[in-house]
Design an enzyme around this catalytic site. Structure first.
Site, PDB file in Angstrom:
ATOM      1  N   GLU A 110       8.444  28.564  33.895  1.00  0.00           N
ATOM      2  CA  GLU A 110       7.577  28.179  32.784  1.00  0.00           C
ATOM      3  C   GLU A 110       6.569  27.125  33.208  1.00  0.00           C
ATOM      4  O   GLU A 110       6.920  26.093  33.781  1.00  0.00           O
ATOM      5  CB  GLU A 110       8.392  27.655  31.594  1.00  0.00           C
TER       6      GLU A 110
ATOM      7  N   ASP B 242      15.863  29.426  21.845  1.00  0.00           N
ATOM      8  CA  ASP B 242      16.003  28.247  21.000  1.00  0.00           C
ATOM      9  C   ASP B 242      14.659  27.830  20.414  1.00  0.00           C
ATOM     10  O   ASP B 242      14.591  26.934  19.565  1.00  0.00           O
ATOM     11  CB  ASP B 242      16.676  27.098  21.739  1.00  0.00           C
TER      12      ASP B 242
ATOM     13  N   LYS C 267      21.096  32.089  28.686  1.00  0.00           N
ATOM     14  CA  LYS C 267      20.066  31.393  29.457  1.00  0.00           C
ATOM     15  C   LYS C 267      20.268  29.897  29.305  1.00  0.00           C
ATOM     16  O   LYS C 267      20.535  29.414  28.202  1.00  0.00           O
ATOM     17  CB  LYS C 267      18.657  31.769  29.004  1.00  0.00           C
TER      18      LYS C 267
ATOM     19  N   GLU D 112      18.696  25.944  30.875  1.00  0.00           N
ATOM     20  CA  GLU D 112      17.593  25.275  31.557  1.00  0.00           C
ATOM     21  C   GLU D 112      18.104  24.350  32.651  1.00  0.00           C
ATOM     22  O   GLU D 112      19.189  23.768  32.534  1.00  0.00           O
ATOM     23  CB  GLU D 112      16.765  24.476  30.539  1.00  0.00           C
TER      24      GLU D 112
END
Length: 272
Positions: A186, A49, A118, A120
């Site tokens: 991350e 994204d 994916k 988050e």
């Protein structure tokens, strides 16, 4: 076997089996030509994204839509033969409920041919990951700095320092136990990333984490020097294509204004 025979495309199962093995190479891609380039070297190509920021000029990833992800996913799929294609679920497409997440994940996979999605979030997303994987949707998880949550995180800050390390570790353990086949770490301290990598049974893919992760991912526009609005500390520049492109555009503009382009070899005469 013919040298021209098509290679089998990697699956989420293949990627999960690489835990503790040769490091996984992952890059983002948003277009067919770039996907072809990445496919030659990468194990995983992520339709991120991040496309909202690097291609559409958005200030964050929050404005990215399902239609945008599908459009770019279809383009990337046309350029891949070997790498596993993973596609990001955009903000607002999965947080409401596991059922909402399944509808949108199924649509993404059906309309793009992606091999996985994916999403988050850590422990809060465990039930959703469990729901999806039980219904044949492979999930790559993403913990630590989660860009879709910048408004609650207070910006793009390092996550997991000091006492906060236990939270990030718990998030990684939760998504692994819920059935994710891999997890992106991350912007977490290197020591914490190493601890997570040693703890969870699925591959860790670092971005601003540690060389000890089971793999690495970068935004391709960052590593090629095409996105120049800012440069994250973790994004090593392997080329400066943006500068080269700017120089080429300037040279073209100068030649057009001086009437040196097009030259005789670029135009057509009357004779066939």
């Amino acid at each position: 076997m013919s040298a021209n025979a098509r290679q089998r495309q990697l699956t989420a199962v293949d990627v999960q089996a690489r835990k503790g093995g040769a490091p996984l190479v992952c890059l983002t891609a948003y277009t067919t030509p770039v996907a072809r380039l990445a496919d030659a070297e990468c194990d995983v190509v992520l339709v991120g994204d991040s496309v909202g920021m690097v291609l559409h000029g958005l200030p964050s990833t929050l404005g990215v839509t399902m239609d945008m992800m599908i459009l770019h996913g279809q383009a990337v799929a046309r350029g891949l033969d070997r790498a596993l294609m993973v596609i990001d679920m955009p903000f607002g497409s999965y947080e409401e409920s596991p059922e909402q997440a399944f509808r949108n994940a199924a649509r993404l996979m059906r309309e793009t041919g992606a091999g996985a999605v994916k999403l988050e979030g850590g422990a809060a997303m465990a039930d959703t990951i469990r729901f999806l994987t039980a219904r044949s949707i492979p999930v790559m998880a993403h913990v630590g700095l989660t860009p879709q949550a910048i408004n609650t995180l207070g910006g793009y800050k390092v996550q997991g320092r000091g006492a906060d390390a236990d939270r990030v570790l718990t998030d990684a353990q939760a998504v692994a136990e819920a059935g994710a086949f891999s997890v992106v770490l991350e912007k977490v301290p290197a020591a914490l990333a190493d601890r997570i990598t040693e703890t969870v049974a699925i591959p860790t893919i670092g971005i601003g984490a540690s060389a000890g992760c089971d793999g690495q991912v970068l935004v391709i526009d960052d590593m090629l020097g095409l996105f120049t609005d800012f440069q994250p500390k973790f994004a090593k520049r392997y080329a400066e294509l943006g500068q080269g492109a700017q120089a080429a555009i300037a040279a073209y503009a100068e030649e057009v204004r001086a009437r040196r382009f097009p030259a005789a070899e670029h135009v057509f005469g009357d004779a066939t």
